[in-house]
Design a protein around this motif. Structure first.
Motif, PDB file in Angstrom:
ATOM      1  N   GLU A  63       3.529  20.194  -5.721  1.00  0.00           N
ATOM      2  CA  GLU A  63       4.844  19.699  -5.284  1.00  0.00           C
ATOM      3  C   GLU A  63       4.676  18.452  -4.428  1.00  0.00           C
ATOM      4  O   GLU A  63       3.843  18.413  -3.515  1.00  0.00           O
ATOM      5  CB  GLU A  63       5.566  20.775  -4.471  1.00  0.00           C
ATOM      6  CG  GLU A  63       6.928  20.329  -3.941  1.00  0.00           C
ATOM      7  CD  GLU A  63       7.565  21.346  -3.003  1.00  0.00           C
ATOM      8  OE1 GLU A  63       8.619  21.016  -2.419  1.00  0.00           O
ATOM      9  OE2 GLU A  63       6.999  22.436  -2.834  1.00  0.00           O
ATOM     10  N   LEU A  64       5.468  17.415  -4.720  1.00  0.00           N
ATOM     11  CA  LEU A  64       5.425  16.182  -3.935  1.00  0.00           C
ATOM     12  C   LEU A  64       6.125  16.418  -2.607  1.00  0.00           C
ATOM     13  O   LEU A  64       7.326  16.704  -2.558  1.00  0.00           O
ATOM     14  CB  LEU A  64       6.115  15.049  -4.702  1.00  0.00           C
ATOM     15  CG  LEU A  64       6.206  13.694  -3.980  1.00  0.00           C
ATOM     16  CD1 LEU A  64       4.819  13.113  -3.742  1.00  0.00           C
ATOM     17  CD2 LEU A  64       7.070  12.725  -4.794  1.00  0.00           C
ATOM     18  N   ALA A  68       0.874  -1.181   0.000  1.00  0.00           N
ATOM     19  CA  ALA A  68       0.000   0.000   0.000  1.00  0.00           C
ATOM     20  C   ALA A  68       0.906   1.224   0.000  1.00  0.00           C
ATOM     21  O   ALA A  68       1.880   1.287   0.741  1.00  0.00           O
ATOM     22  CB  ALA A  68      -0.903  -0.003   1.225  1.00  0.00           C
ATOM     23  N   LYS A  69       0.577   2.177  -0.863  1.00  0.00           N
ATOM     24  CA  LYS A  69       1.402   3.371  -1.012  1.00  0.00           C
ATOM     25  C   LYS A  69       0.560   4.622  -0.785  1.00  0.00           C
ATOM     26  O   LYS A  69      -0.636   4.621  -1.076  1.00  0.00           O
ATOM     27  CB  LYS A  69       2.007   3.445  -2.424  1.00  0.00           C
ATOM     28  CG  LYS A  69       3.072   2.425  -2.736  1.00  0.00           C
ATOM     29  CD  LYS A  69       2.553   1.047  -3.069  1.00  0.00           C
ATOM     30  CE  LYS A  69       1.759   0.985  -4.331  1.00  0.00           C
ATOM     31  NZ  LYS A  69       1.358  -0.417  -4.682  1.00  0.00           N
ATOM     32  N   ALA A  70       1.195   5.661  -0.296  1.00  0.00           N
ATOM     33  CA  ALA A  70       0.524   6.947  -0.143  1.00  0.00           C
ATOM     34  C   ALA A  70       1.485   8.046  -0.555  1.00  0.00           C
ATOM     35  O   ALA A  70       2.702   7.920  -0.392  1.00  0.00           O
ATOM     36  CB  ALA A  70       0.058   7.157   1.296  1.00  0.00           C
ATOM     37  N   ALA A  71       0.934   9.121  -1.109  1.00  0.00           N
ATOM     38  CA  ALA A  71       1.736  10.276  -1.510  1.00  0.00           C
ATOM     39  C   ALA A  71       0.973  11.545  -1.168  1.00  0.00           C
ATOM     40  O   ALA A  71      -0.260  11.582  -1.273  1.00  0.00           O
ATOM     41  CB  ALA A  71       2.042  10.232  -3.005  1.00  0.00           C
ATOM     42  N   VAL A  72       1.707  12.556  -0.735  1.00  0.00           N
ATOM     43  CA  VAL A  72       1.110  13.855  -0.402  1.00  0.00           C
ATOM     44  C   VAL A  72       1.649  14.904  -1.364  1.00  0.00           C
ATOM     45  O   VAL A  72       2.865  15.020  -1.561  1.00  0.00           O
ATOM     46  CB  VAL A  72       1.429  14.270   1.050  1.00  0.00           C
ATOM     47  CG1 VAL A  72       0.910  15.684   1.331  1.00  0.00           C
ATOM     48  CG2 VAL A  72       0.812  13.282   2.032  1.00  0.00           C
ATOM     49  N   ASN A 126       4.298   5.681  -7.971  1.00  0.00           N
ATOM     50  CA  ASN A 126       3.793   6.470  -9.093  1.00  0.00           C
ATOM     51  C   ASN A 126       2.266   6.573  -9.105  1.00  0.00           C
ATOM     52  O   ASN A 126       1.702   7.641  -9.352  1.00  0.00           O
ATOM     53  CB  ASN A 126       4.284   5.866 -10.412  1.00  0.00           C
ATOM     54  CG  ASN A 126       3.844   6.662 -11.608  1.00  0.00           C
ATOM     55  OD1 ASN A 126       4.271   7.788 -11.815  1.00  0.00           O
ATOM     56  ND2 ASN A 126       2.961   6.085 -12.421  1.00  0.00           N
ATOM     57  N   GLY A 127       1.584   5.456  -8.840  1.00  0.00           N
ATOM     58  CA  GLY A 127       0.123   5.469  -8.837  1.00  0.00           C
ATOM     59  C   GLY A 127      -0.441   6.365  -7.750  1.00  0.00           C
ATOM     60  O   GLY A 127      -1.434   7.075  -7.968  1.00  0.00           O
ATOM     61  N   ALA A 128       0.179   6.347  -6.575  1.00  0.00           N
ATOM     62  CA  ALA A 128      -0.269   7.195  -5.471  1.00  0.00           C
ATOM     63  C   ALA A 128      -0.036   8.667  -5.792  1.00  0.00           C
ATOM     64  O   ALA A 128      -0.871   9.530  -5.476  1.00  0.00           O
ATOM     65  CB  ALA A 128       0.457   6.810  -4.182  1.00  0.00           C
ATOM     66  N   ILE A 129       1.093   8.965  -6.432  1.00  0.00           N
ATOM     67  CA  ILE A 129       1.366  10.342  -6.840  1.00  0.00           C
ATOM     68  C   ILE A 129       0.297  10.815  -7.823  1.00  0.00           C
ATOM     69  O   ILE A 129      -0.259  11.909  -7.703  1.00  0.00           O
ATOM     70  CB  ILE A 129       2.766  10.460  -7.474  1.00  0.00           C
ATOM     71  CG1 ILE A 129       3.851  10.213  -6.420  1.00  0.00           C
ATOM     72  CG2 ILE A 129       2.960  11.833  -8.118  1.00  0.00           C
ATOM     73  CD1 ILE A 129       5.254  10.098  -6.992  1.00  0.00           C
TER      74      ILE A 129
END
Length: 256
Positions: free
Chosen positions: A22-23, A13-17, A243-246
């Motif tokens: 801006e990442l 499981a991935k998460a991105a903010v 990448n998908g979370a981004i």
């Protein structure tokens, strides 16, 4: 504006903010048997790591096979759209994405804006996916992280003819019994994956530049096999696994 993308896959499981384009950060954890808990945990862990309160998040989009289990999400979006958005964000020149995840593989054609123009997906069989590599690594008693580098030492890749995970494992066991070098067997496994994935990608057209995403992008042996079979140079970003979370976080900003 602060948005979050949560990508719940079969293995991780991935998460991105993202804040104002801006990442800010990302996180990866094992999914385990409970996809709902994994989505909530990776979200909470990443916010804690970045020192961001839940109330500060404007919108959340979930993607991946477990996306419908993420209760905190405001919207769910397919992995195809999210991977295209994430790849475009990381490298706007990219026109084709090859994503190999835990249980499926995808080829995505996209235009100059990151919009999906066509895609092909293998989600009916584990062959050529992260699960396939896990099974092969266990059969060969090799740590999965070492698989890629070991395959580069091969002098003659073994022939792996079966496209079925179960039968391919039997082939590998037979090759071990015959005394085949481990490096050659691993290289053969990678070439088998390369052939299968490039055949699928050919249905949508493999247009330069090509980017590979997903956890399997960390396996240099698979990357080299894909390059060999396609005749293309493949770009790998530092954020390939998330990448998908981004992409989901970026989409969340666009729809907020």
């Amino acid at each position: 504006m602060i948005t979050v993308g949560i990508d719940v896959g079969s293995i991780s499981a991935k998460a991105a903010v993202v804040k104002d384009g801006e990442l800010l950060g990302s996180r990866v954890i094992l999914t385990g048997y409970n996809a709902k808990n994994a989505g909530e945990r990776v979200f909470a862990d990443l916010l804690a790591e970045l020192g961001i309160g839940k109330e500060a998040v404007d919108r959340i989009v979930a993607t991946g096979y477990g996306r419908n289990s993420v209760d905190v999400a405001d919207k769910t979006v397919t992995e195809i759209t999210c991977h295209a958005a994430g790849a475009h964000f990381q490298d706007p020149a990219v026109r084709c994405v090859i994503d190999i995840g835990g249980q499926d593989s995808k080829a995505i054609a996209m235009d100059a804006t990151g919009r999906v123009t066509d895609f092909a997906m293998n989600d009916k069989c584990a062959a050529g996916t992260g699960r396939f590599l896990e099974v092969m690594a266990r059969a060969l008693e090799v740590d999965l992280d070492a698989f890629g580098k070991l395959s580069l030492k091969a002098d003659r890749p073994s022939a792996i003819s079966s496209l079925c995970t179960v039968f391919a494992e039997s082939e590998v066991i037979s090759l071990i019994a015959r005394g085949e070098r481990r490096e050659n067997i691993i290289a053969g496994i990678h070439e088998s994956i390369g052939s299968r994935v490039i055949a699928m990608a050919g249905r949508v057209g493999i247009t330069d530049p090509v980017m590979m995403t997903g956890g399997v992008a960390k396996n240099i042996g698979v990357v080299r096999a894909l390059e060999k079979k396609s005749g293309k140079s493949i770009r790998i970003s530092a954020n390939a696994q998330v990448n998908g979370a981004i992409g989901a976080a970026l989409i969340a900003a666009a729809i907020a």
